[in-house]
Design a protein around this motif. Structure first.
Motif, PDB file in Angstrom:
ATOM      1  N   CYS A 188       0.815  -1.212   0.000  1.00 52.27           N
ATOM      2  CA  CYS A 188       0.000   0.000   0.000  1.00 52.27           C
ATOM      3  C   CYS A 188       0.850   1.265   0.000  1.00 52.27           C
ATOM      4  O   CYS A 188       0.317   2.362   0.000  1.00 52.27           O
ATOM      5  CB  CYS A 188      -0.959  -0.001   1.180  1.00 52.27           C
ATOM      6  N   LYS A 189       2.151   1.116  -0.019  1.00 51.23           N
ATOM      7  CA  LYS A 189       3.038   2.287  -0.052  1.00 51.23           C
ATOM      8  C   LYS A 189       3.693   2.413  -1.421  1.00 51.23           C
ATOM      9  O   LYS A 189       4.809   2.862  -1.545  1.00 51.23           O
ATOM     10  CB  LYS A 189       4.111   2.168   1.039  1.00 51.23           C
ATOM     11  N   CYS A 221       1.726  -3.009   4.052  1.00 48.23           N
ATOM     12  CA  CYS A 221       0.942  -2.219   5.004  1.00 48.23           C
ATOM     13  C   CYS A 221       0.121  -3.085   5.954  1.00 48.23           C
ATOM     14  O   CYS A 221      -0.631  -2.564   6.768  1.00 48.23           O
ATOM     15  CB  CYS A 221       0.013  -1.265   4.254  1.00 48.23           C
TER      16      CYS A 221
END
Length: 193
Positions: free
Chosen positions: A52-53, A72
């Motif tokens: 998610c990054k 994440c």
């Protein structure tokens, strides 16, 4: 390699029986199988991580600790356990290598002639140097505190443990070849003229 040196120096009369073609095939198959299993487990686990990054790494190599920074969720704990298990196996191999070299050192120090000791050390020291470089840089790369982490340091350390030992190993072992030494000596003599 350490077992080969151990048998050659500590049990030279049993070399043919302890390290016959069957034993070499078994050791090579075990190394390849464990490497393949390790890669398969890490790949399957890494692809199951939700990122998610983003998916861009500031690395030349796509290494597992860098990918874990992009995760994440708490599913990265599986990868941590996998890395811990791998660390345990690597530690076992490292202890086996060190015990082999302790036995070699004890045997070499009992050799009465200086020439015999020099010959035994000249076959072992290059391997020990390459293994030490690989292990020390790999440990530093994966166990260094995040406070000293920087992309350039991570890149340099990654190159040191993944590129340099395989590249230097054939060079070190070929330097024991007399014909190669003579050819290099001639090249250096002509280049200096």
């Amino acid at each position: 390699m350490s077992y080969d040196r151990y048998v050659a120096i500590c049990k030279p009369l049993h070399y043919g029986t302890l390290l016959g073609s069957r034993a070499c095939v078994h050791m090579a198959a075990a190394a390849w199988a464990s490497g393949f299993l390790n890669a398969l487990l890490h790949t399957a686990n890494t692809f199951s991580l939700p990122l998610c990054k983003g998916n861009a790494l500031d690395q030349f190599f796509c290494e597992i600790p860098q990918i874990l920074k992009l995760s994440c969720s708490h599913s990265y704990l599986r990868e941590i356990w996998l890395l811990a298990f791998l660390g345990f196996l690597v530690l076992g191999c490292f202890i086996f290598i060190m015990l082999s070299y302790v036995q070699i050192l004890r045997a070499v120090l009992r050799i009465p002639s200086e020439q015999g000791r020099h010959k035994a050390f000249s076959t072992c020291l290059p391997h020990l140097a390459v293994v030490s470089l690989f292990v020390s840089t790999a440990i530093f790369a994966h166990l260094k505190p995040p406070s000293i982490s920087s992309p350039i340091l991570d890149l340099v350390v990654s190159v040191l443990y993944s590129v340099v030992p395989p590249a230097v190993n054939p060079l070190i072992y070929s330097m024991r070849n007399k014909e190669l030494k003579d050819a290099l000596r001639k090249i250096f003599q002509y280049s200096l003229l």
